[in-house]
Design a protein around this motif. Structure first.
Motif, PDB file in Angstrom:
ATOM      1  N   GLU A 188      38.261  49.006  45.456  1.00 44.79           N
ATOM      2  CA  GLU A 188      39.158  47.897  45.782  1.00 44.79           C
ATOM      3  C   GLU A 188      40.546  48.428  46.146  1.00 44.79           C
ATOM      4  O   GLU A 188      41.196  47.947  47.081  1.00 44.79           O
ATOM      5  CB  GLU A 188      39.260  46.932  44.593  1.00 44.79           C
ATOM      6  N   HIS A 189      40.995  49.437  45.397  1.00 51.54           N
ATOM      7  CA  HIS A 189      42.298  50.045  45.678  1.00 51.54           C
ATOM      8  C   HIS A 189      42.304  50.699  47.059  1.00 51.54           C
ATOM      9  O   HIS A 189      43.261  50.513  47.840  1.00 51.54           O
ATOM     10  CB  HIS A 189      42.618  51.079  44.596  1.00 51.54           C
ATOM     11  N   LEU A 190      41.269  51.474  47.379  1.00 55.77           N
ATOM     12  CA  LEU A 190      41.208  52.118  48.692  1.00 55.77           C
ATOM     13  C   LEU A 190      41.249  51.083  49.806  1.00 55.77           C
ATOM     14  O   LEU A 190      41.929  51.262  50.827  1.00 55.77           O
ATOM     15  CB  LEU A 190      39.933  52.951  48.808  1.00 55.77           C
ATOM     16  N   VAL A 223      33.805  52.333  51.023  1.00 57.93           N
ATOM     17  CA  VAL A 223      34.596  51.101  50.995  1.00 57.93           C
ATOM     18  C   VAL A 223      33.885  50.004  51.782  1.00 57.93           C
ATOM     19  O   VAL A 223      33.806  48.850  51.336  1.00 57.93           O
ATOM     20  CB  VAL A 223      36.007  51.361  51.568  1.00 57.93           C
ATOM     21  N   GLU A 224      33.332  50.350  52.962  1.00 61.99           N
ATOM     22  CA  GLU A 224      32.630  49.352  53.768  1.00 61.99           C
ATOM     23  C   GLU A 224      31.439  48.777  53.018  1.00 61.99           C
ATOM     24  O   GLU A 224      31.192  47.563  53.047  1.00 61.99           O
ATOM     25  CB  GLU A 224      32.165  49.985  55.076  1.00 61.99           C
ATOM     26  N   GLY A 226      31.181  44.933  51.821  1.00 61.99           N
ATOM     27  CA  GLY A 226      30.028  44.172  52.275  1.00 61.99           C
ATOM     28  C   GLY A 226      29.243  43.580  51.129  1.00 61.99           C
ATOM     29  O   GLY A 226      28.747  42.461  51.190  1.00 61.99           O
ATOM     30  N   ASP A 227      29.118  44.357  50.002  1.00 65.87           N
ATOM     31  CA  ASP A 227      28.383  43.863  48.844  1.00 65.87           C
ATOM     32  C   ASP A 227      29.031  42.639  48.240  1.00 65.87           C
ATOM     33  O   ASP A 227      28.370  41.787  47.649  1.00 65.87           O
ATOM     34  CB  ASP A 227      28.280  44.954  47.768  1.00 65.87           C
ATOM     35  N   ASP A 228      30.375  42.531  48.362  1.00 68.22           N
ATOM     36  CA  ASP A 228      31.090  41.419  47.735  1.00 68.22           C
ATOM     37  C   ASP A 228      31.229  40.211  48.654  1.00 68.22           C
ATOM     38  O   ASP A 228      31.810  39.199  48.293  1.00 68.22           O
ATOM     39  CB  ASP A 228      32.506  41.868  47.321  1.00 68.22           C
TER      40      ASP A 228
END
Length: 220
Positions: free
Chosen positions: A19-21, A38-39, A43-45
């Motif tokens: 989340e920070h990145l 990060v992608e 995408g998972d969320d």
């Protein structure tokens, strides 16, 4: 507790770190592996399972079941799910749609594994990931979604972020005198989710370089 590779922040878990990145660092700052992580996290969320009438839900499940059956059993879309190390989190699909190469080094307690040996050359049994033609330096990927965990499991090696199991012995980074390194392109990855990326057969050198190292210090 993960530390940020781009600033001095530390985080309680990997989700918080990702989340920070996503929020604090531009995409251009991040390495290729971190951008992908990060992608995948974002995408998972991003979605929720749609709700609706019971009948519509039943029809949806039936349709999905038919698609899965046709893909995996009629068309042979998935590589063999069973490996010498048992089931894995993700198995490849679309065998035959991909042809990519990369390189690898696995050294366990001073022994560098020779993947040119017949016991590691099983292209017919594991068409999604294998070594072939007596070459133990270049791996072959012939499917989509080949994770590092799956690839190593086909060779009889179980890997996590901090453990390696081979030939009946599990080496843990947390054990005294034991150092476990699991990297792709010199960066630590999660083997269960990292999907190997290679280059085409006519591209020469390139593709992901897998490095798995177990070092033992008996005096520690």
């Amino acid at each position: 507790m993960p530390d940020c590779n781009y600033c001095a922040e530390s985080f309680a878990d990997e989700d918080a770190y990702l989340e920070h990145l996503h929020a604090a660092h531009d995409e251009g700052e991040l390495s290729r592996i971190d951008r992908r992580r990060v992608e995948q996290h974002v995408g998972d969320d991003g979605g929720e399972f749609p709700t609706g009438p019971v009948v519509l839900g039943g029809l949806l499940l039936f349709t999905v079941g038919v698609i899965v059956y046709v893909t995996f059993f009629v068309w042979g879309g998935s590589s063999a799910a069973t490996t010498p190390m048992g089931d894995v989190a993700q198995t490849p699909t679309n065998v035959g749609d991909v042809h990519e190469h990369g390189h690898i080094n696995v050294t366990i307690d001073g022994q560098t594994l020779d993947f040119s040996q017949p016991k590691f050359q099983k292209p017919q049994q594991y068409p999604g990931f294998h070594f072939e033609a007596g070459d133990g330096s270049a791996w072959h990927v012939h499917a989509k979604g080949v994770t590092l965990e799956y690839a190593m499991a086909t060779l009889g090696i179980d890997v996590t972020r901090s453990t390696v199991t081979y030939d009946g012995t599990t080496y843990r980074d947390s054990d005294p005198g034991t150092n476990v390194t699991v990297q792709v392109n010199n960066e630590s990855v999660n083997p269960a989710t990292y999907e190997l990326e290679g280059v085409g057969p006519d591209s020469g050198e390139g593709g992901d370089f897998v490095r798995i190292l177990v070092e033992m210090n008996e005096s520690a």
